[in-house]
Structures are given as C-alpha cells and as structure tokens.
Design a protein around this motif. Structure first.
Motif, mmCIF file in Angstrom:
data_model
loop_
_atom_site.group_PDB
_atom_site.id
_atom_site.type_symbol
_atom_site.label_atom_id
_atom_site.label_comp_id
_atom_site.label_asym_id
_atom_site.label_seq_id
_atom_site.Cartn_x
_atom_site.Cartn_y
_atom_site.Cartn_z
ATOM 1 N N ASP A 192 0.804 -1.220 0.000
ATOM 2 C CA ASP A 192 0.000 0.000 0.000
ATOM 3 C C ASP A 192 0.841 1.276 0.000
ATOM 4 O O ASP A 192 0.298 2.379 -0.042
ATOM 5 N N TYR A 193 2.153 1.141 0.015
ATOM 6 C CA TYR A 193 3.072 2.277 -0.161
ATOM 7 C C TYR A 193 4.029 1.903 -1.283
ATOM 8 O O TYR A 193 4.511 0.779 -1.331
ATOM 9 N N GLU A 246 5.984 6.416 -1.056
ATOM 10 C CA GLU A 246 4.909 7.325 -1.412
ATOM 11 C C GLU A 246 3.573 6.614 -1.317
ATOM 12 O O GLU A 246 3.469 5.421 -1.602
ATOM 13 N N LYS A 247 2.592 7.386 -0.901
ATOM 14 C CA LYS A 247 1.200 6.930 -0.922
ATOM 15 C C LYS A 247 0.373 8.149 -1.300
ATOM 16 O O LYS A 247 0.366 9.144 -0.573
ATOM 17 N N LEU A 282 2.836 2.307 8.163
ATOM 18 C CA LEU A 282 4.090 2.101 7.434
ATOM 19 C C LEU A 282 5.186 1.632 8.386
ATOM 20 O O LEU A 282 5.960 0.734 8.054
#
Length: 106
Positions: free
Chosen positions: A35-36, A59-60, A86
């Motif tokens: 998810d990142y 980054e997200k 994270l």
C-alpha cells in the motif's frame, strides 16, 4: 588520516558488506509493502558509525515518507513523519529478515 579513511580495498569491502542487507531490504519492502510505493533509495556514508545508511522514499498518494535505515535494520533517522501503518510494515519486514537469518548480527 581521519578515522573514516580506509585504504581502497578495505573501503570497498566494507561498503559491499553493508550494501548486501540493504539491497535485500529494498527487495523485501517492494515485495511485502503493497500500500506504499517504494519510489527510490539513496545510499550515504554515516561517518559517525562508519557504515552505509540507505534512505527509503515511500509514497502513498501525494505524500512522501523518507526513512533512513542501517544494514542492521535500525532506523537511523526519519526525515518526515510517517504513519504508524508504514512503521509496522517496515518493522515486520525487518523482523522477518532477522528471523530468516538474512540480516547480519554484528
């Protein structure tokens, strides 16, 4: 001669030894943290501890999070505040690498 100055052969051996676990970390982060996005990495020499430190740029959406990690899996510094989610995922990957014997115990 400063304490961080090495002859060329010793320096490259030290850097190679430090880079191996960091390269594995990069691959495992890309594999297990979905998810990142791991956008890039930067390697730097930490003169205080005589080791290579890798900065990971996650980054997200439009947010960027930068975390610097040592070859032993220690977070040397976080350059931006990053979400707990994270942090947990990074920790789980590093703990899994220790459990699997992939990270050096110095």
């Amino acid at each position: 001669m400063k304490k961080t100055d090495y002859d060329e052969e010793t320096y490259y051996k030290k850097v190679e030894q430090d880079l191996f676990p960091l390269i594995l970390m990069s691959k495992k982060f890309e594999e297990f943290i979905s998810d990142y996005a791991l956008m890039k990495t930067e390697d730097r020499w930490d003169e205080d501890f005589d080791t290579v430190v890798r900065s990971f740029f996650f980054e997200k959406g439009t947010q960027e999070y930068i975390i610097s990690i040592t070859p032993e899996g220690l977070i040397r510094r976080h350059h931006t505040t990053y979400p707990t989610q994270l942090a947990i995922q990074v920790h789980n990957v590093i703990a899994g690498m220790y459990a699997g014997g992939w990270l050096p115990k110095r």
